[in-house]
Design an enzyme around this catalytic site. Structure first.
Site, PDB file in Angstrom:
ATOM      1  N   CYS A   1     -11.389  -7.461  59.339  1.00 38.74           N
ATOM      2  CA  CYS A   1     -10.477  -6.557  60.039  1.00 38.74           C
ATOM      3  C   CYS A   1      -9.031  -6.764  59.586  1.00 38.74           C
ATOM      4  O   CYS A   1      -8.519  -7.884  59.602  1.00 38.74           O
ATOM      5  CB  CYS A   1     -10.571  -6.757  61.549  1.00 38.74           C
ATOM      6  SG  CYS A   1      -9.516  -5.606  62.478  1.00 38.74           S
TER       7      CYS A   1
ATOM      8  N   CYS B   1       2.203   4.027  58.391  1.00 37.82           N
ATOM      9  CA  CYS B   1       0.771   4.267  58.198  1.00 37.82           C
ATOM     10  C   CYS B   1       0.005   3.125  58.840  1.00 37.82           C
ATOM     11  O   CYS B   1       0.532   2.014  58.998  1.00 37.82           O
ATOM     12  CB  CYS B   1       0.463   4.351  56.693  1.00 37.82           C
ATOM     13  SG  CYS B   1      -1.298   4.326  56.259  1.00 37.82           S
ATOM     14  N   ASP B   2      -1.235   3.369  59.188  1.00 38.51           N
ATOM     15  CA  ASP B   2      -2.077   2.348  59.823  1.00 38.51           C
ATOM     16  C   ASP B   2      -2.269   1.131  58.924  1.00 38.51           C
ATOM     17  O   ASP B   2      -2.443   0.021  59.413  1.00 38.51           O
ATOM     18  CB  ASP B   2      -3.435   2.967  60.170  1.00 38.51           C
ATOM     19  CG  ASP B   2      -4.277   2.052  61.051  1.00 38.51           C
ATOM     20  OD1 ASP B   2      -3.693   1.385  61.926  1.00 38.51           O
ATOM     21  OD2 ASP B   2      -5.502   2.010  60.858  1.00 38.51           O
TER      22      ASP B   2
ATOM     23  N   CYS C   1      -5.241   5.190  47.561  1.00 39.61           N
ATOM     24  CA  CYS C   1      -4.307   4.664  48.568  1.00 39.61           C
ATOM     25  C   CYS C   1      -3.300   3.684  47.942  1.00 39.61           C
ATOM     26  O   CYS C   1      -3.695   2.761  47.225  1.00 39.61           O
ATOM     27  CB  CYS C   1      -5.086   3.957  49.672  1.00 39.61           C
ATOM     28  SG  CYS C   1      -4.022   3.380  51.020  1.00 39.61           S
TER      29      CYS C   1
END
Length: 408
Positions: A28, A293-294, A348
């Site tokens: 994560c 952005c996340d 990205c």
């Protein structure tokens, strides 16, 4: 350069419980963001801030539809009453606009009551599930090391029981990346029609505040062991595509394949990583801090706070415009000269920490994998593009393959 930012929808993903989560998935990228707010005892969005956000977010939109996205951490760490209040406020400030909601969850906290709420209010639920139990439980465990697959599947059954629309977000990592067909067929077996396969790529760098992931634009940091390799990613996509394009077009929707076709046809892709520009999708933490952005929730990418600045000022301001333009302006010559630049746009920026053969910075770590994929799918994409632009079904590609008109 983005010359008309207001012509594009503005998205701000809300984190009502910050990085709080009942799981501790090893890969994560967001759990450690709680270290940015160590001085705050409770990482929860207040009712006052919720109202400010909903009012401003709706007013900032230039389109008649408004999409709210609730994320985490684990978004269900906030009680159902919080989201009931959110719906009330959305109705209060809608001003004739159509309001839609989506929420991302690990699925373990779903109950009949949650599912009834989602169905009654037509919320789209994204469930994080990494395929069959062996693959899923490798990294998706709680802090005690207890695996989560059984609880996730219980949650999915509840969503189905209540007729809630849901899709899957599946992380492709070093462990499951070698098994694309087992991965994909799992979702077909549970009749999941909408799937996002997301490659995990992270690098390690200790920070004084306890964070251990590198800032996206830093070079030379150690790759995290769970990261998928470029070779794995390319093989994964090609193998997956071969089954999908022969059997499942129009029946199962894989976000990356749909977005690739959109780029092939000159349309806007639904996947931001393949878009030409960044910067239209920010994220707001529990305390009102807004980031670019996340995947860029780092101090240097903090745009401001909604309590003192408007979303319009932050998301359409000079700093965010510069961030959005970086995707094109930071491309190395190797990318600019690539025949498939139109298909990936450099992917990205968070993954652009490699150097080209000539030593130029800004090359995407996954470039070799994407290049293999685009070369492999080119004839099929060419065919589907023609069908799409002629207002025929891209699914006709399956018949063309059976008739030997395309592919080997």
């Amino acid at each position: 350069m983005i010359t008309a930012p207001f012509a594009r929808p503005l998205y701000v993903m809300a984190k009502p419980a910050g990085a709080a989560c009942n799981l501790a998935c090893e890969y994560c990228y967001y759990l450690e963001k709680s270290n940015l707010y160590k001085e705050v005892p409770n990482h929860v969005m207040t009712d006052n801030l919720l109202e400010t956000f909903i009012r401003e977010y709706i007013q900032a939109q230039t389109m008649p539809q408004v999409m709210f996205t609730w994320h985490g951490g684990e978004a269900l760490m906030r009680p159902l009453s919080f989201y009931r209040r959110a719906v009330e406020l959305q109705k209060k400030y809608a001003g004739g606009r159509t309001i839609e909601n989506s929420i991302q969850t690990n699925g373990t906290l779903l109950t009949d009551e949650w599912c009834e709420f989602f169905r009654e209010n037509n919320w789209l639920v994204g469930v994080s599930v990494d395929g069959p139990q062996e693959f899923h439980d490798e990294y998706r465990r709680n802090r005690q090391g207890i695996p989560s697959f059984v609880k996730v599947m219980r949650g999915i059954r509840l969503l189905n029981k209540h007729g809630v629309e849901w899709n899957a977000m599946a992380v492709v990592n070093d462990y499951n990346g070698d098994y694309p067909l087992e991965f994909y067929r799992f979702f077909k077996d549970i009749d999941c029609r909408y799937i996002q396969f997301a490659p995990i790529v992270e690098r390690m760098r200790p920070h004084a505040d306890g964070r251990h992931l590198a800032t996206p634009l830093e070079e030379g940091e150690r790759l995290a062991d769970f990261s998928v390799s470029p070779e794995q990613w390319g093989s994964f996509l090609c193998t997956l595509f071969d089954e999908w394009v022969r059997q499942d077009v129009g029946q199962y929707y894989i976000q990356l394949f749909d977005s690739t076709l959109a780029n092939w046809a000159g349309l806007e892709p639904g996947l931001c990583t393949l878009g030409k520009w960044c910067g239209h999708a920010g994220v707001m933490e529990f305390n009102g801090d807004v980031y670019s952005c996340d995947h860029f929730v780092f101090p240097e990418f903090r745009l401001g706070n909604i309590r003192s600045q408007t979303l319009v000022d932050m998301m359409y301001g000079e700093r965010q415009q510069k961030f959005g333009n970086m995707k094109q302006e930071g491309l190395p010559a190797q990318c600019r000269e690539c025949e498939f630049l139109f298909a990936c746009n450099g992917e990205c920026p968070k993954n652009r920490f490699m150097r080209t053969a000539s030593g130029e910075p800004g090359l995407n770590y996954l470039c070799k994998g994407y290049l293999r994929f685009f070369r492999h799918v080119a004839p099929y994409m060419d065919f589907m593009k023609k069908e799409l632009l002629a207002r025929r079904a891209p699914a006709n590609v399956m018949e063309a393959i059976r008739e030997g008109l395309i592919g080997a």
